[in-house]
Every structure is written in C-alpha cells, then in structure tokens.
Design a protein around this motif. Structure first.
Motif: not given
Length: 710
Positions: A46-50, A87-89, A94-95, A111-114
């Motif tokens: 969930h937080d690997i972007g950190k 869920c991660a996004a 929020g979902l 889909q946009g976030r991906l």
C-alpha cells in the motif's frame, strides 16, 4: 534507512516495519472472510510509493513529496490483484470510481490513476517481495464491489492503527473489553430471576419469559438469516440480546451489533444493555452521543471514543443510516469499521422502518454479509415486513419464535377504531376530556397547532423541532406523570412510534400506513393493565393534505387493507399491506439503481464507488442544522463553533443541542437575522425568543416574517 513516518519529537519509523505491521493487521482482520493472505500482500504494497527519493525528501526535509498511493496500485494491478489495487489507490483519499479503459492519465478514476506517471519507487524490492495471491473470479459485480470495500476497511484500519501506535509511542490503549462469554454470563445473571421466579408470576411476564427461553434455545442453532416477530410488550429487546449472546458464544462470533432507525430507541436500548453488561462494553454510536458524557471514568470513556473509529467493542448500538450508508461509502473514515461487522450477530431492530426506496440495496447488503462474511442477521420487529421475497430464492429465513400467531393474540392490547374527519379543535376537545392521552400527527405544523389548542396544564409536545436533549427531558417527565396518574396529554409526530417506551390508555393516530398505525397502537395499554375494550386507538382523517411521502402508504391502507380485512391489525393484514407496498414500488425499491450500478457500471464507469457513495443517502431531506445555545454548556459550545472550530468531537457534542430544519426555513431565519451561519449547513440561533423551552421547541416564525411549516 527508508522512512515511513516521522513523529513530532523526531523519531523515525522504518518503512519496511510499517508495511509488515500493516500487512499483519490486515491479514488478521481479513481472515474472518477468508482473505487473509490476499490482504497481507495489499498491506505490504500500500505504501511502496514512499520508497521514492522525492517522498523521502519530503518526509525528512519538507520537500514536495507527491502521490505515494498510486505506486502500490500499479504493482498490485501488475499482479492481477484488482480489488487490492483499487484499495491501495484509495487508502488516503477514498475508494475511487473504477472508470473505464479509455480514461486519460489525469482522471481521478482507478483506470486514470494507473496511467499516471509517479516518482520511481523500485527501491522497495530491496526490502519487500510482492507475490500474487489469487482469488476465485467473481462474475457478480456487486459481490466484487462488496469484497473490495471490506478489504479496503481492513487496510485502512490496519494503517491507522500502526501509524497511531508509532506516533503515540504506544500510549493509546485500545481493546481490553470483556469477552463475549463473560457478557453472556452477565446476561444470564440478569435474567435468572425471570427464568427461576420466586412466587406467582403474572401472565404477561410468564409469556415474556417464554419468548426469552425460545430465543436462548434458538441461539444454539445454525448461523444464517433469522427473523424475530414479537408484538409490542413481548420483551424483544432483552430476548434478542439473549439470542445474540448465546449465538455468539455458540459460534465464536466477535460482537453483537444493533441497527436501529431512531436515536430515541438507540438511547433507550443502550441504557438497558449497559445495565446488563456494563457501560464500558457498549458503544452507542450516533450523531447525538458525546463521549465525555457517558461516564465518570475517563479511561473507559476514551476507550469508547476510540472504538467509535473502528467498532471493536463487543456490543455496538447504531443507526440504520450509519450502518447502511457506511456499507455503501467510499471514504476511509466511514469504511474503517466495516471489517468488524464480519463474524458478528447483527440485529435489525424495527426492520419495517427500512426505507422502501433503498430496500433492495439494503436487503442485498444484509444477504451478502450473511452469505460471505459470516454474520447472523436477525430481522426484528413487531410488524414483520414481507422481506422474504426480496432475498434470493436460496435464502431461508428462520423465525426464532415460531408461535407468532399465538403471541399476537396474547399481546393484543387495543382496539383500532376509525372515527372519520377531525379538525384540530375537535381533536383537542376530545383529548381534553381524557386525563392521559396521546395524539400522533403527520406534520410538525399539526403537532404545534394541536399542542397550542390543548389546555395548558399537563400538556406536552414531541417533535424534531426540539433538541434531542429537550426531547429526552420531556419523555422523562411524561413517563413520570404517567406513572403517578397525573394529567398527561401528549402531542407527537411519528418519532414516538418506534420503540419509545410509554403507556397511554387512549391514543389518537392521524391516517397513515398500517405499519405506523400498528406502531402507534404499541403506545396504548402497553403493559396490559387495562381491558382491551377500554384501550382504544382512534384513527382519524385530518383536513390537511397527506404529506407526499405517505400518500401511497395511506392509499394502500384505505383502499386495500381496510376493505379486505375486518381486523386490520392481524398478521394476515400486515403481510398483505407490505406485499402491496413492495409490489407497488416495483423497481423503485432501488430508486437510484444502486445495485445495478455495481452489476453493470454507470455512465461507462465500472465499480462506481465514489458516485454511489454520494447518492446513497437514506435520509435525503434538504435540511440544515440550527444549534440552540441554551445553558452554560451549550453557550460554550456555541462560542467554539462561532470561532470557527469544526472538529468531529465538537460536532458530536453539539448534536444534542441541534434542530434540523428545511432549507427554506433556514433561509427565512437567516434573512430575519435570527441566526448566524458558522459552517456550510450549520448555524447558531441568536434570537433565543424563537426557542420555547417548555413547549414546542424552535418556532419557524422568524421575527421578520412568517416561515413555512412542513
């Protein structure tokens, strides 16, 4: 060291530690619905972007940071773990809506976030290994959406808990509640005098004990979908708790959740439960609860306040609005508690009050919780609606007390009589001839007018134009006068009908649906102290037009039930009434097509979580809140509101002093300078002459002009 959090005192939490802690929490929370390993991978990702250099710069040196949620969504999508990716996004904002494959990178859908470009985060591979965990594919879009939301709940709660533990150095102490078994032992001790009475027992208490024993025995049965159809006066509150605790012990269930339509019933029910199992084990959760008022023990109160965030207490008493809107929500704060509904006994008290326009999505959610999340659901009411046909054909509803017909005959306490049209003056005259009498009308306007037409001595008014605190005080006074045999003439709107424990010898009820009429009859001769033929419920027609929200219900009662049944209070008449109501509504049992939105998508968008969350509102009246600053405590709260403070804690405390009014009334008061707006949809009343503390509460006649009643 790659860092997840930095505390106010400069301590650093390693990111790997945070990810593994969250993964363990999420796994434990999700094991009850057989998704533990799946949730574990979500927690790791969930937080690997950190892991990006930019986020580390932000965290350690106040750089720009940027989005850290999308990275986990991308990796989980690569592993084909689509619900986990959603869920991660959304684990902070929020979902999101699922969107469609053509969504551009700038769109806030999944889909946009991906497609969004994010800072490099590949450093996570030095500490974390992500391996796919598969689940059986679901063709049912509603089921996928429900699973995603429950998984989201497990992640969000896990993330909050680990972050809280680090930031507070473990100072926050959650849990520590009594076990379900010890609560059941407390209940058995409480009911023992009823099960093993000394001396003679009156017939009513003997029958109540019979119902209680029936529920205790039923608690040993299989999990699933149940109904408890007990007439008013049958003791269903304690009987249903007995079933729930026996059943929870039998099957190792985690908690008991009561879902109730009105806060007045919640307060009454929670008070009973606290007396049985201890106040520290009962979370009363609704807008009017102030956790600093539940007891003198600050530690116990703080524990309940924390439990309000994620519902980890063993007994929860909440509103239908809170329960069902949370199940269709997308925000982290609303969804956090959902995983704790799994593996519970959920009692839907006054099930006939489920809103018809949302009946299909409410029933669908109940069945999903039963079939996939291990709950036992109990539809509990004195007037059981015909919900059976709304569940799948495979669903079997087991009645906990099968001798329903006998119970209805035994607890019959009143006679229903239709007496034609009454003006306010004539109704007031008939009430004035009674020492103790209740009249229930359909609008606040009628209630105020009837109250003013009664003799001043011993008259009372109950409506939502009074603050919850004033209504509670008024009910206490009414009950005292009823006990003492004093003059007590009460005018109320329908808020008094469902579960409010009062007992009048005579009740007048304005024409309404049969369910409302039966509920009104439950306020007459409730304890059976008077002969049935001396305990009348008079149904009358008013000169005022039936409110639009009630017209279909009244039409069915007048044109189908009254014409077809000599006894309109019989079980057969009740069944026919609800059948007709549900048939009449047809597709409108899901007026906003909530279920269809998840099954087929909406506007080209798959899994429209955000869209549905905005639309699913059980109470849709366009109302705004007016805070009434009467009393020193209320004045201090008003001062904080006017200074711009708007915390959840403050608003919860302020709820006991609020009156909700329609927008046109709010604007009328505003134009007359009778209130000051402190936030969107919230104002403080400045002209206190408009609030009658001994009568009808807030007057909607502004000083500068006459407002409208609805």
């Amino acid at each position: 060291m790659i860092v997840a959090h930095k505390s106010a005192d400069g301590r650093l939490q390693p990111l790997e530690e945070h990810l593994r802690n969250v993964a363990e929490y999420a796994k434990r929370f999700s094991e009850v619905f057989e998704a533990g390993e799946y949730a574990y991978v979500l927690g790791l990702a969930h937080d690997i972007g950190k892991y990006s250099a930019e986020f580390q710069e932000y965290l350690l040196h106040e750089g720009t940071g940027g989005d850290h949620s999308t990275a986990g969504a991308k990796e989980l999508f690569r592993l084909r773990m689509l619900p986990a990716s959603l869920c991660a996004a959304g684990h902070h904002a929020g979902l999101p809506d699922g969107g469609g494959p053509g969504d551009p990178a700038g769109l806030p859908t999944w889909q946009g976030r991906l497609k969004k470009q994010v800072h490099p985060y590949a450093a996570y591979r030095r500490e974390i290994t992500l391996e796919a965990v598969s689940r059986p594919p679901e063709a049912n879009g509603f089921r996928i959406a429900f699973f995603t939301r429950m998984l989201f709940s497990a992640l969000v709660d896990a993330d909050f808990l680990d972050t809280e533990a680090f930031m507070q150095s473990g100072a926050v102490q959650r849990g520590g509640y009594a076990s379900i078994l010890s609560l059941f032992d407390a209940l058995k001790q409480y009911i023992d005098p009823w099960l093993h009475p000394q001396g003679d027992v009156n017939p009513i208490n003997r029958k109540r004990t019979e119902i209680l024993k029936c529920c205790l025995e039923a608690g040993k049965g299989k999990r699933g979908l149940k109904s408890l159809t007990v007439p008013t006066g049958g003791g269903k509150t304690i009987a249903s708790l007995a079933f729930a605790l026996q059943h929870a012990v039998q099957h190792g269930l985690s908690r008991v959740i009561y879902v109730i339509p009105y806060t007045s019933i919640i307060e009454q029910t929670a008070k009973v439960f606290r007396a049985i199992v201890g106040a520290e084990n009962v979370l009363e959760y609704h807008a009017n609860v102030s956790f600093d008022q539940q007891g003198d023990d600050d530690r116990k109160t703080e524990k309940l306040r924390l439990s309000a965030e994620n519902w980890d207490a063993p007994i929860i008493v909440t509103t239908s609005v809170q329960f069902f809107e949370s199940l269709y929500a997308n925000r982290t704060s609303r969804c956090r508690k959902l995983h704790n509904i799994a593996n519970s006994v959920v009692i839907f008290d006054e099930a006939q009050m489920l809103p018809v326009d949302y009946l299909t999505p409410c029933v669908r959610a109940i069945w999903e919780l039963v079939e996939m999340y291990g709950i036992t659901a109990v539809l509990c009411t004195a007037t059981q609606p015909s919900l059976g046909k709304l569940f799948p054909k495979t669903a079997k509803i087991e009645e906990l007390c099968p001798n329903t017909q006998e119970m209805f005959h035994f607890f019959r306490r009143t006679q229903l009589k239709h007496i034609g049209t009454l003006t306010i003056e004539k109704l007031a005259g008939q009430m004035a001839m009674q020492t103790q009498v209740l009249a229930i009308v359909n609008t606040r306007k009628q209630a105020a007018e009837l109250y003013q037409a009664l003799p001043a001595g011993g008259r009372f008014h109950l409506s939502t134009l009074m603050t919850p605190l004033m209504r509670r005080w008024t009910l206490r006074n009414i009950r005292r006068r009823l006990r003492q045999g004093l003059v007590c003439r009460v005018v109320a709107t329908s808020l008094i009908e469902a579960g409010v424990d009062v007992d009048f010898p005579t009740v007048f009820r304005a024409e309404a649906g049969l369910d409302s009429i039966i509920q009104a009859a439950g306020r007459c001769n409730r304890e059976g102290k008077r002969p049935v033929d001396e305990s009348a419920v008079y149904i009358f027609r008013t000169e005022e037009r039936i409110p639009p929200r009630m017209q279909q219900n009244v039409s069915i009662f007048k044109n189908e039930i009254q014409l077809s049944f000599s006894d309109v209070a019989s079980l057969e008449a009740i069944q026919a009434y609800f059948d007709a109501l549900h048939n009449l509504k047809g597709d409108l049992l899901d007026r906003k097509k909530i279920v269809d939105a998840f099954e087929r998508g909406r506007n080209g968008c798959m899994l429209p979580f955000a869209q549905v969350a905005k639309e699913f509102r059980l109470i849709e009246e366009n109302t705004k809140s007016v805070f009434i600053p009467l009393g020193q405590r209320a004045k201090r709260l008003a001062q904080r509101l006017q200074q711009g403070e708007c915390s959840r804690s403050l608003l919860r405390k302020a709820g006991r002093y609020m009156v909700n009014v329609y927008d046109q009334h709010f604007q009328e008061l505003y134009r007359a300078n009778d209130l000051v707006v402190v936030a969107d949809g919230l104002a403080v009343l400045t002209n206190l002459r408009l609030y009658d503390t001994k009568g009808t509460g807030l007057s909607l006649e502004a000083d500068a002009g006459k407002a409208l009643f609805v």
